[in-house]
Design a protein around this motif. Structure first.
Motif, PDB file in Angstrom:
ATOM      1  N   TYR A 195      83.728 -26.864 -17.963  1.00 27.14           N
ATOM      2  CA  TYR A 195      82.544 -27.114 -16.826  1.00 27.14           C
ATOM      3  C   TYR A 195      83.100 -25.261 -16.482  1.00 27.14           C
ATOM      4  O   TYR A 195      82.441 -25.380 -14.937  1.00 27.14           O
ATOM      5  CB  TYR A 195      83.042 -28.019 -15.803  1.00 27.14           C
ATOM      6  N   SER A 196      83.127 -24.434 -16.866  1.00 27.69           N
ATOM      7  CA  SER A 196      82.921 -22.931 -16.298  1.00 27.69           C
ATOM      8  C   SER A 196      81.915 -22.111 -17.015  1.00 27.69           C
ATOM      9  O   SER A 196      81.205 -22.698 -17.594  1.00 27.69           O
ATOM     10  CB  SER A 196      84.130 -22.429 -16.522  1.00 27.69           C
ATOM     11  N   SER A 197      81.249 -21.629 -15.665  1.00 27.68           N
ATOM     12  CA  SER A 197      80.306 -20.467 -16.331  1.00 27.68           C
ATOM     13  C   SER A 197      80.124 -20.264 -17.403  1.00 27.68           C
ATOM     14  O   SER A 197      81.831 -19.224 -17.665  1.00 27.68           O
ATOM     15  CB  SER A 197      79.684 -19.767 -14.976  1.00 27.68           C
ATOM     16  N   SER A 198      79.315 -19.666 -18.409  1.00 29.87           N
ATOM     17  CA  SER A 198      79.155 -19.145 -19.379  1.00 29.87           C
ATOM     18  C   SER A 198      79.090 -16.879 -18.876  1.00 29.87           C
ATOM     19  O   SER A 198      78.909 -16.709 -19.175  1.00 29.87           O
ATOM     20  CB  SER A 198      77.977 -19.181 -20.183  1.00 29.87           C
ATOM     21  N   ILE A 199      78.767 -17.361 -17.566  1.00 24.79           N
ATOM     22  CA  ILE A 199      78.353 -15.798 -17.290  1.00 24.79           C
ATOM     23  C   ILE A 199      79.553 -15.289 -16.382  1.00 24.79           C
ATOM     24  O   ILE A 199      79.685 -14.890 -17.129  1.00 24.79           O
ATOM     25  CB  ILE A 199      77.231 -15.666 -16.148  1.00 24.79           C
ATOM     26  N   ASP A 200      80.001 -15.894 -15.759  1.00 20.47           N
ATOM     27  CA  ASP A 200      81.123 -14.959 -15.025  1.00 20.47           C
ATOM     28  C   ASP A 200      83.186 -15.941 -15.651  1.00 20.47           C
ATOM     29  O   ASP A 200      84.060 -15.805 -14.789  1.00 20.47           O
ATOM     30  CB  ASP A 200      81.920 -14.644 -13.632  1.00 20.47           C
ATOM     31  N   GLY A 201      82.559 -17.007 -15.632  1.00 23.56           N
ATOM     32  CA  GLY A 201      84.078 -17.787 -16.472  1.00 23.56           C
ATOM     33  C   GLY A 201      84.482 -18.901 -14.971  1.00 23.56           C
ATOM     34  O   GLY A 201      85.313 -19.287 -15.257  1.00 23.56           O
ATOM     35  N   CYS A 232      87.010 -19.606  -7.826  1.00 22.35           N
ATOM     36  CA  CYS A 232      86.601 -20.209  -6.397  1.00 22.35           C
ATOM     37  C   CYS A 232      86.784 -19.605  -4.953  1.00 22.35           C
ATOM     38  O   CYS A 232      86.806 -20.102  -4.717  1.00 22.35           O
ATOM     39  CB  CYS A 232      86.049 -21.455  -6.686  1.00 22.35           C
ATOM     40  N   ILE A 233      88.725 -19.547  -5.050  1.00 23.85           N
ATOM     41  CA  ILE A 233      89.323 -19.410  -4.272  1.00 23.85           C
ATOM     42  C   ILE A 233      89.401 -17.724  -3.818  1.00 23.85           C
ATOM     43  O   ILE A 233      89.661 -16.727  -4.869  1.00 23.85           O
ATOM     44  CB  ILE A 233      91.180 -20.014  -4.438  1.00 23.85           C
TER      45      ILE A 233
END
Length: 275
Positions: free
Chosen positions: A129-135, A220-221
């Motif tokens: 569930y990580s973004s394909s843009i920035d991971g 995210c942190i």
């Protein structure tokens, strides 16, 4: 006592995490995390699930040996909300209430350190569930938010491992004392120093360190905050390696003296009652 103090300690930690990183979380997400933190160790017996299972404790039978303490805490904490005097979520809609209940169940169960399957599943889903843009973990999805909340609760639950060594060893001593008191009450011998020491190091290597790494993976942190966690974790581990054996020798001596005094006092009281 340590477990009940732990609840308030974990709530405070979670509140701080939400202050730092909760801008993208809904009010329902925040309420779920804080309530899960509040009840996650309610009526905990002070011993690991594995001990309850081995002893065929009534709770182990009730919950089929699965996350026994966590299941019991959920039963108590969620039942409390059925009482109008304690239902702090009375103004939620049925849909919101259902979602909060689901969130709380998932979060409390995630605090079962021994549940390797659940832990690995959470870690594996970070990448899924990580973004394909920035991971970074995509917390715009319900599952993404659930994963992050779970990691924050786990970090809060072991917060003493991320504080200074004085705090860390104080909590460890309380756990050592409570567990040994229970073992003796069951007619068993106390923890061997070797076993307790190895358990502490194993816990740091296989659980605490992993939490820091997974928090990093979410992206995210705040990195500065993660550096503080890593530095304190490393200092605590080194402190245990350097001082752990001498600390445990003293704790064992103090415990045996305290327990013996308590046992003698109890015996005297019973003798007086008979007289």
């Amino acid at each position: 006592l340590t477990r009940q103090n732990s609840n308030s300690h974990v709530v405070l930690n979670c509140g701080y995490f939400l202050y730092l990183f909760g801008a993208k979380m809904s009010s329902l997400d925040k309420a779920s995390l804080l309530y899960a933190a509040l009840i996650h160790d309610v009526e905990h017996l002070g011993v690991p699930n594995v001990s309850l299972v081995k002893q065929s404790h009534e709770l182990a039978k009730l919950y089929h040996d699965q996350s026994v303490a966590e299941m019991n805490s959920l039963a108590v904490g969620l039942e409390l909300l059925q009482n109008p005097h304690f239902d702090i979520f009375v103004n939620l809609s049925p849909a919101e209430r259902s979602q909060l209940r689901q969130n709380v169940i998932e979060l409390v169960l995630s605090t079962d350190i021994a549940d390797a399957y659940r832990r690995k599943r959470t870690f594996a889903r970070i990448e899924e569930y990580s973004s394909s843009i920035d991971g970074s973990l995509d917390i715009s999805t319900d599952i993404g938010k659930q994963i992050l909340l779970s990691l924050l609760l786990r970090a809060a639950d072991i917060g003493s491992s991320f504080q200074n060594f004085m705090t860390s060893k104080t909590w460890a001593q309380r756990y050592y004392t409570e567990t040994n008191a229970w073992l003796l009450s069951e007619g068993r011998d106390i923890f061997s120093r070797e076993l307790f020491f190895s358990d502490q190091i194993s816990h740091m290597d296989n659980y605490v360190g992993n939490i820091v790494e997974r928090l990093k993976t979410t992206k995210c942190i705040d990195e500065t905050f993660l550096i503080v966690l890593q530095e304190n974790f490393t200092a605590n581990k080194n402190g245990w390696i350097e001082e752990g054996n001498s600390l445990l020798e003293k704790w064992e001596k103090d415990f045996r003296i305290t327990y013996k005094a308590s046992f003698l006092k109890e015996k005297e009281e019973k003798d007086e009652e008979k007289a």
